[in-house]
Design an enzyme around this catalytic site. Structure first.
Site, PDB file in Angstrom:
ATOM      1  CG  ASN A  42      35.953  -0.081  12.999  1.00 47.49           C
ATOM      2  OD1 ASN A  42      36.866  -0.500  13.703  1.00 47.49           O
ATOM      3  ND2 ASN A  42      36.147   0.382  11.782  1.00 47.49           N
ATOM      4  CB  THR A  50      39.922  -4.905  13.101  1.00 45.63           C
ATOM      5  OG1 THR A  50      40.749  -5.505  12.083  1.00 45.63           O
ATOM      6  CG2 THR A  50      38.596  -5.628  13.137  1.00 45.63           C
ATOM      7  CG  HIS A 107      48.490 -10.615  13.816  1.00 42.39           C
ATOM      8  ND1 HIS A 107      47.789  -9.565  13.299  1.00 42.39           N
ATOM      9  CD2 HIS A 107      48.008 -11.723  13.194  1.00 42.39           C
ATOM     10  CE1 HIS A 107      46.935 -10.009  12.386  1.00 42.39           C
ATOM     11  NE2 HIS A 107      47.038 -11.317  12.329  1.00 42.39           N
ATOM     12  CE1 TYR A 163      58.886  -5.497  12.655  1.00 38.67           C
ATOM     13  CE2 TYR A 163      57.190  -5.166  14.325  1.00 38.67           C
ATOM     14  CZ  TYR A 163      57.547  -5.462  13.020  1.00 38.67           C
ATOM     15  OH  TYR A 163      56.569  -5.706  12.081  1.00 38.67           O
TER      16      TYR A 163
HETATM   17  N1  APR Z   1      38.061   3.752  17.639  1.00 34.90           N
HETATM   18  C1  APR Z   1      37.579   2.698  16.932  1.00 34.90           C
HETATM   19  N2  APR Z   1      38.063   2.330  15.724  1.00 34.90           N
HETATM   20  C2  APR Z   1      39.092   3.060  15.218  1.00 34.90           C
HETATM   21  C3  APR Z   1      39.640   4.175  15.890  1.00 34.90           C
HETATM   22  C4  APR Z   1      39.084   4.504  17.157  1.00 34.90           C
HETATM   23  N3  APR Z   1      39.543   5.544  17.870  1.00 34.90           N
HETATM   24  N4  APR Z   1      40.645   4.692  15.114  1.00 34.90           N
HETATM   25  C5  APR Z   1      40.707   3.932  14.002  1.00 34.90           C
HETATM   26  N5  APR Z   1      39.766   2.959  14.052  1.00 34.90           N
HETATM   27  C6  APR Z   1      39.497   1.916  13.068  1.00 34.90           C
HETATM   28  C7  APR Z   1      39.687   2.347  11.636  1.00 34.90           C
HETATM   29  O1  APR Z   1      38.475   2.882  11.132  1.00 34.90           O
HETATM   30  C8  APR Z   1      40.039   1.015  10.963  1.00 34.90           C
HETATM   31  O2  APR Z   1      38.864   0.343  10.541  1.00 34.90           O
HETATM   32  O3  APR Z   1      40.424   0.899  13.302  1.00 34.90           O
HETATM   33  C9  APR Z   1      40.694   0.204  12.075  1.00 34.90           C
HETATM   34  C10 APR Z   1      42.198   0.067  11.911  1.00 34.90           C
HETATM   35  O4  APR Z   1      42.444  -0.669  10.759  1.00 34.90           O
HETATM   36  P1  APR Z   1      43.957  -1.071  10.380  1.00 34.90           P
HETATM   37  O5  APR Z   1      44.831   0.106  10.470  1.00 34.90           O
HETATM   38  O6  APR Z   1      43.873  -1.856   9.106  1.00 34.90           O
HETATM   39  O7  APR Z   1      44.397  -2.070  11.565  1.00 34.90           O
HETATM   40  P2  APR Z   1      43.987  -3.581  11.754  1.00 34.90           P
HETATM   41  O8  APR Z   1      42.608  -3.834  11.246  1.00 34.90           O
HETATM   42  O9  APR Z   1      44.258  -3.920  13.174  1.00 34.90           O
HETATM   43  O10 APR Z   1      45.054  -4.351  10.818  1.00 34.90           O
HETATM   44  C11 APR Z   1      45.007  -5.751  10.843  1.00 34.90           C
HETATM   45  O11 APR Z   1      46.989  -5.857   9.462  1.00 34.90           O
HETATM   46  O12 APR Z   1      49.068  -4.975   9.037  1.00 34.90           O
HETATM   47  C12 APR Z   1      48.404  -6.039   9.586  1.00 34.90           C
HETATM   48  O13 APR Z   1      49.202  -7.401  11.319  1.00 34.90           O
HETATM   49  C13 APR Z   1      48.728  -6.118  11.046  1.00 34.90           C
HETATM   50  O14 APR Z   1      47.305  -6.696  12.887  1.00 34.90           O
HETATM   51  C14 APR Z   1      47.391  -5.891  11.731  1.00 34.90           C
HETATM   52  C15 APR Z   1      46.392  -6.312  10.671  1.00 34.90           C
END
Ligand code: APR
Length: 238
Positions: free
Chosen positions: A202, A177, A109, A56
């Site tokens: 997304n 997300t 988070h 971190y």
């Molecule tokens: N623009 C829009 N969406 C995007 C882009 C972009 N440039 N790049 C990636 N994405 C999308 C991906 O398609 C995916 O659906 O963002 C999403 C990222 O997903 P994750 O990597 O799973 O991240 P997140 O959804 O924030 O994870 C949720 O999981 O690990 C835990 O606490 C952590 O907060 C996190 C939580």
């Protein structure tokens, strides 16, 4: 559009991807070389404190090399100009929303730029290393600071405030997300249950895409500014 007064926005790692911060579930499924579950848990912190604190420390230091992108800036503009209620709930622990100027913001988070004392529970802004034995500013205990990050298995912050906002939302927008992690992944259903319209912005379909009334696929830096223009134009049109 004119019946929309209260908006709740959920953001995930995808909104920061174009700023250069890795998402969690990219192609390799490994995040910064680790399985997320192996580095973001209380057990990992107990088992290998130095590895987790160093991990971190590095992510905190990396924030100095990245900047808000047009998606963060568009949400900050919405925050300034939206006359109704607005709550931006971010799953992200980076500070890019703040640096873009967002105020009506909640980190469910936790935050990289905050420290949590394991001795007394005090949370305070923090930008340095946690490996240098810094004392807690509240109770004075040494080596008790941990990242103020909600690890897997821990309770997200301010869930009551989020639930209240979802119950009163006219519009729920999910940005960047995967819909892989609860409770955030369930917010769209909660908003719908209370009668909100739901929109997903997304890069690709997420696990919860079918729960949304409308889905727009593309990069956040393009979709979010366009949507903010649209909603503010509708507000101006009355
Ligand atoms: N623009 C829009 N969406 C995007 C882009 C972009 N440039 N790049 C990636 N994405 C999308 C991906 O398609 C995916 O659906 O963002 C999403 C990222 O997903 P994750 O990597 O799973 O991240 P997140 O959804 O924030 O994870 C949720 O999981 O690990 C835990 O606490 C952590 O907060 C996190 C939580």
């Amino acid at each position: 559009m004119s019946e929309i007064r209260n908006i709740v926005i959920l953001t995930g790692a995808g909104i920061s991807a174009e700023s250069g911060l890795n998402t969690f579930r990219g192609p390799g499924g490994l995040w910064e070389g680790h399985r997320v579950e192996d580095i973001c848990t209380p057990e990992a912190l107990a088992r290998n404190r130095e590895l987790v604190l160093d991990f971190y420390d590095q992510r905190r230091a990396a924030l100095g090399t990245v900047h808000p992108n047009p998606a963060h800036e568009a949400l900050a503009r919405l925050d300034r100009e939206w006359r109704g209620d607005l709550l931006i709930v971010t799953q992200n622990v980076d500070d890019l929303h703040e640096r873009a100027g967002a105020k009506r913001l909640l980190h469910m988070h936790g935050e990289l730029m905050s420290a949590l004392c394991e001795q007394c529970g005090h949370r305070a802004g923090y930008g340095g290393s946690m490996l240098d034995g810094t004392l807690c500013g509240a109770c004075g205990t040494a080596d008790a600071l941990r990242p103020d990050i909600v690890f897997f298995g821990e309770m997200p912050y301010e869930m009551d405030r989020i639930d209240t906002a979802l119950a009163q939302a006219d519009l729920f927008v999910s940005i960047g997300t995967s819909g892989a992690v609860y409770p955030a992944a369930g917010f769209v259903r909660s908003a719908r249950y209370h009668g909100a319209r739901t929109l997903e912005l997304n890069l690709e379909p997420s696990a919860g895409s079918y729960d949304f009334d409308e889905r727009r696929m593309g990069p956040a830096s393009v979709l979010v500014p366009a949507w903010v223009d649209e909603i503010l134009l509708a507000q101006a049109g009355g």
